[in-house]
Write an enzyme that holds these catalytic residues in place. Sequence first.
Site, PDB file in Angstrom:
ATOM      1  N   GLY A 170      -9.106  53.022  52.235  1.00  0.00           N
ATOM      2  CA  GLY A 170      -7.790  52.383  52.922  1.00  0.00           C
ATOM      3  C   GLY A 170      -7.966  51.130  53.251  1.00  0.00           C
ATOM      4  O   GLY A 170      -6.839  50.350  53.164  1.00  0.00           O
ATOM      5  N   ASP A 171      -8.998  50.547  53.680  1.00  0.00           N
ATOM      6  CA  ASP A 171      -9.248  49.056  53.822  1.00  0.00           C
ATOM      7  C   ASP A 171      -8.852  48.349  52.749  1.00  0.00           C
ATOM      8  O   ASP A 171      -8.333  47.344  52.686  1.00  0.00           O
ATOM      9  CB  ASP A 171     -10.331  48.687  54.593  1.00  0.00           C
ATOM     10  CG  ASP A 171     -10.515  49.143  56.083  1.00  0.00           C
ATOM     11  OD1 ASP A 171      -9.697  48.844  56.857  1.00  0.00           O
ATOM     12  OD2 ASP A 171     -11.629  49.420  56.465  1.00  0.00           O
ATOM     13  N   SER A 172      -9.751  48.764  51.563  1.00  0.00           N
ATOM     14  CA  SER A 172      -9.501  47.892  50.239  1.00  0.00           C
ATOM     15  C   SER A 172      -8.089  47.957  49.771  1.00  0.00           C
ATOM     16  O   SER A 172      -7.395  46.824  49.149  1.00  0.00           O
ATOM     17  CB  SER A 172     -10.426  48.489  49.089  1.00  0.00           C
ATOM     18  OG  SER A 172     -11.824  48.508  49.708  1.00  0.00           O
TER      19      SER A 172
END
Length: 401
Positions: A170-172
Site C-alpha cells: 500500500g505504501d509503495s
Amino acid sequence: MTDRDLPLSGVRVLELGNYIAAPTAARMLADFGAEVIKVERPDTGDELRNWRLYSGTTSMLYRTINRNKKSIVLDLRTDQGRQDVIDLAAKCDIVLENFRPGTLEKWGISPEVLSRKNPDLIVTRISAFGQTGPMSERPGFAAVAEAYGGFRNLVGDPDRPPVRVGVSIGDSIAGLYAAFGCVMALFQRQTAKSALSLTQRSIDVALNESILSMMESLIPDYLAYGVERERVGGRMEGIAPSNAYPCNDGHSIIIAGNGDAIFQRYMETIDRPDLGADPDLQTNAGRWKRRDELDAAISAWTGLHSRDDALMLLDAAGVPSGPIYTAADVVADAQYNARNMIQNFRVDTGESEPTNVGFVGIVPVIGGTSLPIRSVGPELGEHTAEVLKDLLGRENEEIGA
C-alpha cells in the site's frame, strides 16, 4: 548517461517524509536525477533506519528507499527548524510529505505558507485517507489502507482469514502515484500559459484510494452483476488454469496457461490431450468452472518432474511458466544481471569493515540497462552543513547551534 542528462536533472525536492510512502516517491524522483533533500529529526532520524535492522546502525531497508538522497537534520519542534523548512522550500520545486493531515498546518508550515515565498511550489501530500472527507484526520498505515481498499479481502485462501503480502504494498503504490503526480504537476507547470494556482499545484494521495485503484473491476463487477469477489488462494478469480504447482524436488512453479491457444499446447505437454480437446474447456469461463479438475491434472504431472525439467518442457511448448524465486535466486539470475538490476555497494553493516551489498537497480530502464544508483541511503544528517551553507548561506556557527 551523466547526472546532467537524467530526465529530472535540475529539479529539487524537499522531503518531509518518514517510513515508506513519501520516501518511495522521493526515491523515484531521485533515481532519475532530482536533487532530493530529506529532512530528518535529530538523534533518531527516519524510523525506517531501525526497521529490519539486523546489525549496525542503519537498516538496508532505509539504505534502499532513501538512495540517491541527501540527509539533513532539522528540529521541526523549534522555530528555527520550521523557518529552515520555509526557506528551503523557497528554493525547491517540490515538497513531499506524509504526515497526518493538519500536521503541517499545526507547525505553521502549511502549503499556503510555503507557497507565499515560492508561488511555483508543488506540494505533494500522502496520508491514509486523503486531505478531505470525513475520515481525513484519521491516522493509518498501509495495512489499514489495504483493508479499506478491498485488497486484503482477496489475499489468501477462502477457508482462512485474509493475509498480508510480504511487503508494504500500500505504501509503495501510494509512493508511485505520488511520484507520478509530482512529474505531472512539473509538466503542467512547464507547459501552462499562466501561473498555476495552489490547488493545481497540490497533489493529494490517499493510501486507501491508491490500493482501490489497483483492484481492477472489483467495484463495477459488484454494481453491474452483484458479484462479490472472494479469496481464491494462488488462483486469480475467473482465470484458469493459473496457479502454483508442486514438483517432486520440493520446489513449486508458477504456470499461467490460461490463454485459449496456449491451453491446447499446455494439455499436450502434460499428457492430457483429452482435456485440450474437451469442448467445455475451450473458453476461460468453462475452464474456471472445472478449475479443481484442471489443477489436479496439472499437479499430477508436475509431481513427476523436478522444477528444472518441468520448466524446460513447458518452455519448449511455449507455455508461460517460471520458478518461484528466493532472494538467492534473484541475485544469481542472468537476466537481472544483464540489465544491471543488482548493483553493489560497500556498506557499513556493523562489522569491522564495510560489506559488499547488492541493491535492486532503477526501474524503468532507460537505454537497455538500469541506470546506476549514485549512492545508497545516507548517514543521518550527512548533508546538513552542505545544504544549509549552499542553499541558505548559513555560517558554521549557525549550523552548529
